[in-house]
Scaffold this active site. Structure first.
Site, mmCIF file in Angstrom:
data_model
loop_
_atom_site.group_PDB
_atom_site.id
_atom_site.type_symbol
_atom_site.label_atom_id
_atom_site.label_comp_id
_atom_site.label_asym_id
_atom_site.label_seq_id
_atom_site.Cartn_x
_atom_site.Cartn_y
_atom_site.Cartn_z
ATOM 1 C CB SER A 291 -0.901 0.029 1.243
ATOM 2 O OG SER A 291 -1.713 -1.130 1.314
ATOM 3 C CG HIS A 372 -5.305 -1.633 4.491
ATOM 4 N ND1 HIS A 372 -5.913 -2.606 3.726
ATOM 5 C CD2 HIS A 372 -4.684 -0.793 3.611
ATOM 6 C CE1 HIS A 372 -5.669 -2.383 2.450
ATOM 7 N NE2 HIS A 372 -4.927 -1.286 2.353
#
Length: 466
Positions: A291, A372
């Site tokens: 990410s 997340h």
């Protein structure tokens, strides 16, 4: 529904549909709320949506102001019902208070949704509304009502997870290309590579009211090991030694509908994808993301501009000055010793950014981290120069992050984060704080563990210091 709308239109005054009426949007809005029958309601709703699509930006702004100013609960009725409940806290008085405080805007949008295909139009309308809020805070109340309604309409129970592959209709594939928000898809050949059934997967959530419109989609690479750079995922090379993949890498997650911003239908998306992947490829044992850190550079700039808090030492400031050189990545590649100093400085500050720094709502400042961690992931690893693209260097100084989805801990991590803001982090990430100078007010990194609500556990949960 279109047939009903046409028949309902015949029952209504022609003035409602006059093209020369400058107040037609407001007139139609009032008519929609007038309590007419179902058929006429469908006709009015359809006509109102047609007018809104043709309206100018200023006309739509005036429409939003109309909703904000006139479609709100009667303040006197609410006050009377509230006093009634305080005097007699019975079920009947509570029902009266709920009825009095119910926003007419919720009923307005419910009726507007009677028109064929109205749900997609209302989602687009909210996207337009949010662009006007900055110039008029009164519109925030309209947005709250819309968000509340859309949260109900797009409840997780209504969403359907579908795999995207080369057999998916072209109309949807075109939208996948257009909606990709993390790593641009460069045409059909690039998309074909990302859908390669040998080592790639793509999944998307759909809603019955938006049949061919993906709400959110995730791209997955099946690999042997956890990657530390996006180039190893996007370069198209495969692991051809015949070994079964052990790691599923979620390398791109894109929200497709701007009008659904803030609607949390993404919760547990990756868990469901992981479960589907295991059924398809039993060799998979590890589930991670690769990410970006889209707010890290901006946060670091603010930290450097604030000299009195002791967060960035004088020595670190000297090292970070190298980032001003547009070719600092190339320079660092040639200067091994200098690169190590810059790497350790950036990673230690990044650890503070992810584990300690908080936004106004007492959550991590990084938007990707909030997504997340809210889905139950663990902050697993920070990767130096994981993304050396122009965007990656501009937004995150090349930093990329691995979040780990441990299927046995997702629910526990999610609950801890949702209730207390607790961040699950690996020992490796936590150890990076040891090289960080002591901010004022803390004598050492272990002192962070003495702050209220912080517990030293195996997975290193780090809530916000008070």
């Amino acid at each position: 529904m279109n047939s009903v709308a046409e028949q309902g239109r015949a029952l209504l005054p022609r003035a409602l549909f006059g093209s020369d009426d400058e107040q037609s949007i407001e007139v139609l809005s009032r008519a929609l709320m007038s309590g007419r029958g179902e058929a006429s309601g469908v006709a009015i709703a359809r006509q109102l949506l047609v007018r809104l699509k043709k309206a100018t930006s200023e006309e739509r702004f005036q429409f939003y102001r109309f909703l904000a100013d006139e479609m709100q609960p009667d303040a006197l009725a609410v006050a009377e019902a509230a006093h009634g409940y305080l005097d007699d806290p019975s079920a009947a008085s509570l029902a009266a208070l709920q009825k009095a405080s119910y926003s007419p805007r919720l009923e307005f949008f419910r009726r507007l949704n009677l028109a064929p295909g109205a749900t997609a139009d209302i989602v687009a309308l909210r996207a337009d509304l949010m662009r006007h809020i900055k110039s008029d805070e009164a519109l925030a109340a309209v947005n709250r009502d819309l968000e509340r309604l859309l949260t109900s309409w797009f409840n997780r129970g209504f969403l359907v997870l579908r795999r995207i592959d080369w057999q998916t209709p072209a109309a949807i594939l075109e939208k996948i290309i257009a909606y990709e928000a993390v790593h641009e898809i460069r045409g059909w050949d690039d998309l074909r590579r990302r859908l390669d059934p040998r080592d790639r997967r793509c999944f998307a959530f759909f809603h019955p009211a938006l049949v061919d419109e993906p709400l959110i989609f995730v791209e997955v690479a099946l690999m042997r090991d956890i990657p530390d750079a996006i180039s190893t995922v996007l370069d198209g090379r495969r692991d051809d030694d015949g070994a079964a993949p052990a790691t599923a890498v979620f390398y791109s997650i894109s929200n497709c509908q701007e009008g659904l911003k803030g609607i949390s239908f993404g919760n547990f998306l990756l868990k469901q994808v992981a479960e589907d992947l295991v059924r398809d490829t039993p060799s998979l044992k590890t589930f991670v993301t690769l990410s970006p850190a889209p707010s890290f550079a901006r946060w670091l700039d603010r930290a450097l501009a604030t000299e009195g808090d002791g967060l960035v030492s004088a020595e670190q400031r000297e090292v970070l000055a190298r980032l001003r050189d547009p070719r600092w990545v190339e320079v660092a590649a040639k200067d091994g010793h200098g690169a190590e100093g810059l790497k350790s400085t950036l990673l230690s500050l990044a650890a503070h950014y992810f584990l300690v720094a908080k936004s106004a709502d007492d959550r991590p400042v990084d938007p990707v981290a909030r997504f997340h961690l809210g889905n139950g992931a663990r902050l697993e690893r920070l990767n130096w120069l994981g993304d050396t693209s122009e965007r990656g260097l501009r937004e995150g100084h090349g930093l990329m992050v691995n979040y780990c989805y441990d299927l046995g801990e997702i629910e526990r991590n999610h609950e801890a984060y949702a209730q207390d803001g607790t961040v699950a982090a690996s020992r490796a990430v936590r150890a990076l704080l040891k090289s960080q100078p002591k901010p004022k007010g803390l004598s050492s990194v272990p002192d962070l563990l003495a702050l209220p609500g912080v517990s030293k556990t195996k997975k290193a949960r780090w809530p916000a210091p008070e």
